[in-house]
Write a protein that holds these residues in place. Structure first.
Motif, mmCIF file in Angstrom:
data_model
loop_
_atom_site.group_PDB
_atom_site.id
_atom_site.type_symbol
_atom_site.label_atom_id
_atom_site.label_comp_id
_atom_site.label_asym_id
_atom_site.label_seq_id
_atom_site.Cartn_x
_atom_site.Cartn_y
_atom_site.Cartn_z
ATOM 1 N N ASP A 12 2.390 -2.779 -17.722
ATOM 2 C CA ASP A 12 1.401 -3.316 -18.669
ATOM 3 C C ASP A 12 1.353 -2.493 -19.955
ATOM 4 N N LYS A 34 7.014 -5.861 -12.530
ATOM 5 C CA LYS A 34 6.083 -6.986 -12.718
ATOM 6 C C LYS A 34 5.546 -6.914 -14.143
ATOM 7 N N ASN A 36 3.006 -8.793 -17.175
ATOM 8 C CA ASN A 36 1.800 -9.599 -17.277
ATOM 9 C C ASN A 36 1.612 -9.928 -18.765
ATOM 10 N N ASP A 60 3.895 -12.063 -13.744
ATOM 11 C CA ASP A 60 2.523 -12.177 -13.225
ATOM 12 C C ASP A 60 1.683 -12.941 -14.246
ATOM 13 N N LYS A 62 -0.277 -15.374 -13.312
ATOM 14 C CA LYS A 62 -1.430 -15.907 -12.572
ATOM 15 C C LYS A 62 -1.722 -17.339 -13.002
ATOM 16 N N ILE A 86 4.017 -15.430 -10.339
ATOM 17 C CA ILE A 86 2.785 -15.359 -9.539
ATOM 18 C C ILE A 86 1.814 -16.441 -10.024
ATOM 19 N N MET A 115 -8.527 -10.792 -5.040
ATOM 20 C CA MET A 115 -8.221 -9.816 -6.087
ATOM 21 C C MET A 115 -8.786 -8.436 -5.762
ATOM 22 N N SER A 116 -8.151 -7.418 -6.360
ATOM 23 C CA SER A 116 -8.400 -6.030 -5.952
ATOM 24 C C SER A 116 -9.635 -5.395 -6.584
ATOM 25 N N ILE A 144 -0.459 -12.003 -2.817
ATOM 26 C CA ILE A 144 -1.004 -10.789 -3.418
ATOM 27 C C ILE A 144 -2.301 -10.475 -2.680
ATOM 28 N N PRO A 168 -1.519 -4.822 -5.063
ATOM 29 C CA PRO A 168 -1.913 -4.009 -6.220
ATOM 30 C C PRO A 168 -3.234 -3.282 -5.952
ATOM 31 N N GLN A 173 -6.938 2.150 -9.508
ATOM 32 C CA GLN A 173 -8.057 1.410 -8.906
ATOM 33 C C GLN A 173 -8.532 2.041 -7.587
ATOM 34 N N GLY A 191 0.666 0.297 -11.530
ATOM 35 C CA GLY A 191 0.768 0.253 -12.984
ATOM 36 C C GLY A 191 0.470 1.580 -13.632
ATOM 37 N N ARG A 192 -0.803 1.769 -14.055
ATOM 38 C CA ARG A 192 -1.164 2.924 -14.883
ATOM 39 C C ARG A 192 -0.752 4.257 -14.304
HETATM 40 O O1 O7M Z 1 -2.093 -0.027 -11.150
HETATM 41 P P1 O7M Z 1 -2.923 -0.705 -12.213
HETATM 42 O O2 O7M Z 1 -4.346 -0.858 -11.805
HETATM 43 O O3 O7M Z 1 -2.761 -0.118 -13.563
HETATM 44 O O4 O7M Z 1 -2.314 -2.182 -12.386
HETATM 45 C C1 O7M Z 1 -2.405 -3.150 -11.376
HETATM 46 C C2 O7M Z 1 -1.610 -4.372 -11.762
HETATM 47 O O5 O7M Z 1 -1.741 -5.336 -10.731
HETATM 48 C C3 O7M Z 1 -2.092 -5.046 -13.047
HETATM 49 O O6 O7M Z 1 -0.957 -5.616 -13.681
HETATM 50 C C4 O7M Z 1 -3.015 -6.133 -12.547
HETATM 51 O O7 O7M Z 1 -3.057 -7.225 -13.422
HETATM 52 C C5 O7M Z 1 -2.374 -6.509 -11.214
HETATM 53 N N1 O7M Z 1 -3.292 -7.016 -10.182
HETATM 54 C C6 O7M Z 1 -4.398 -6.296 -9.801
HETATM 55 O O8 O7M Z 1 -4.624 -5.171 -10.267
HETATM 56 N N2 O7M Z 1 -5.286 -6.849 -8.909
HETATM 57 C C7 O7M Z 1 -5.091 -8.056 -8.331
HETATM 58 O O9 O7M Z 1 -5.892 -8.478 -7.515
HETATM 59 C C8 O7M Z 1 -3.951 -8.772 -8.653
HETATM 60 C C9 O7M Z 1 -3.022 -8.205 -9.519
HETATM 61 C C10 O7M Z 1 -1.759 -8.854 -9.597
HETATM 62 O O10 O7M Z 1 -0.698 -8.298 -9.723
HETATM 63 O O11 O7M Z 1 -1.788 -10.156 -9.383
HETATM 64 C C11 O7M Z 1 -0.625 -10.831 -9.249
#
Ligand code: O7M
Length: 215
Positions: A12, A34, A36, A60, A62, A86, A115-116, A144, A168, A173, A191-192
């Protein structure tokens, strides 16, 4: 997508050159990259093609739309070199089936169940098993599910059999890669913790090592 480190980079990063440097640094370690909207909006959809020369690319986006629009988006992403897209599953079986049919023979579709982030508990979590069942019926490659709630990964695993889980929520997170894999995820998405670190290659390697301890 290969199943080696079981680590997927969520790229990202919005600076094109930085994003490519990070991709170069970790492409030997991660099983896929991945991307976005943040990177596609800043660097253009040609990044899909650019990154696909280094790694499998999961778009991704969505996707949550009517079947015709789903078809156009999935077709456009795969046509630029993505190997998977996705989609959201709450749009229902006709939209999800359209995604699967569009990708047939060209790539894979993964569907979001729950979702996370904390808000994921409001609407997605109470419906996640039902959403996963629709995905199974439509023939998606996998789902996911949140690394922030490993018990929910285990719950989704019970519904989907041997379809894949991409998880994720590791690192920034608060989730743990080894806990997510132990709960039944096939891959973790990070990601981060990787792309914002001073040494993305080392962090990716450390996470891959952590995952190996529970395989
Ligand atoms: O590790 P992070 O938090 O910096 O990034 C997490 C990545 O996963 C980021 O691109 C989010 O958009 C994605 N993601 C989630 O964090 N939570 C979800 O429930 C779903 C996604 C995802 O990848 O959905 C396909």
């Amino acid at each position: 997508m290969r199943k080696s480190s079981r680590l997927i980079l969520a790229l990202d990063e919005t600076d094109r050159e930085k994003a490519l440097d990070i991709a170069d640094a970790v492409s030997g370690t991660v099983d896929a990259i991945k991307i976005n909207w943040p990177l596609v909006l800043s660097a253009g959809p040609e990044m899909i093609t650019e990154l696909s020369r280094r790694s499998d690319v999961i778009c991704d986006f969505k996707v949550a739309d009517i079947p015709n629009t789903v078809h156009l988006i999935v077709d456009g992403a795969l046509g630029r070199g993505a190997s998977a897209v996705i989609v959201h599953s709450f749009t229902g079986s006709d939209s999800m089936k359209e995604a699967v049919d569009t990708a047939a023979g060209r790539g894979n579709i993964y569907a979001v169940t729950e979702m996370s982030h904390p808000g994921g508990k409001e609407f997605t979590a109470p419906n996640a098993e039902a959403l996963a069942l629709v995905g199974v019926r439509c023939g998606v490659k996998g789902f996911i599910a949140p690394a922030t709630r490993p018990d929910r990964i285990a719950a989704i695993r019970k519904v989907i059999g041997d379809r894949e889980i991409l998880s994720p929520g590791v690192g920034a997170q608060g989730g743990s890669a080894s806990a997510a894999i132990s709960a039944g995820a096939d891959y973790v998405i990070v990601g981060r913790a990787i792309y914002k670190s001073d040494d993305p290659s080392k962090v990716a390697g450390d996470i891959a090592d952590e995952i190996r301890t529970v395989l």
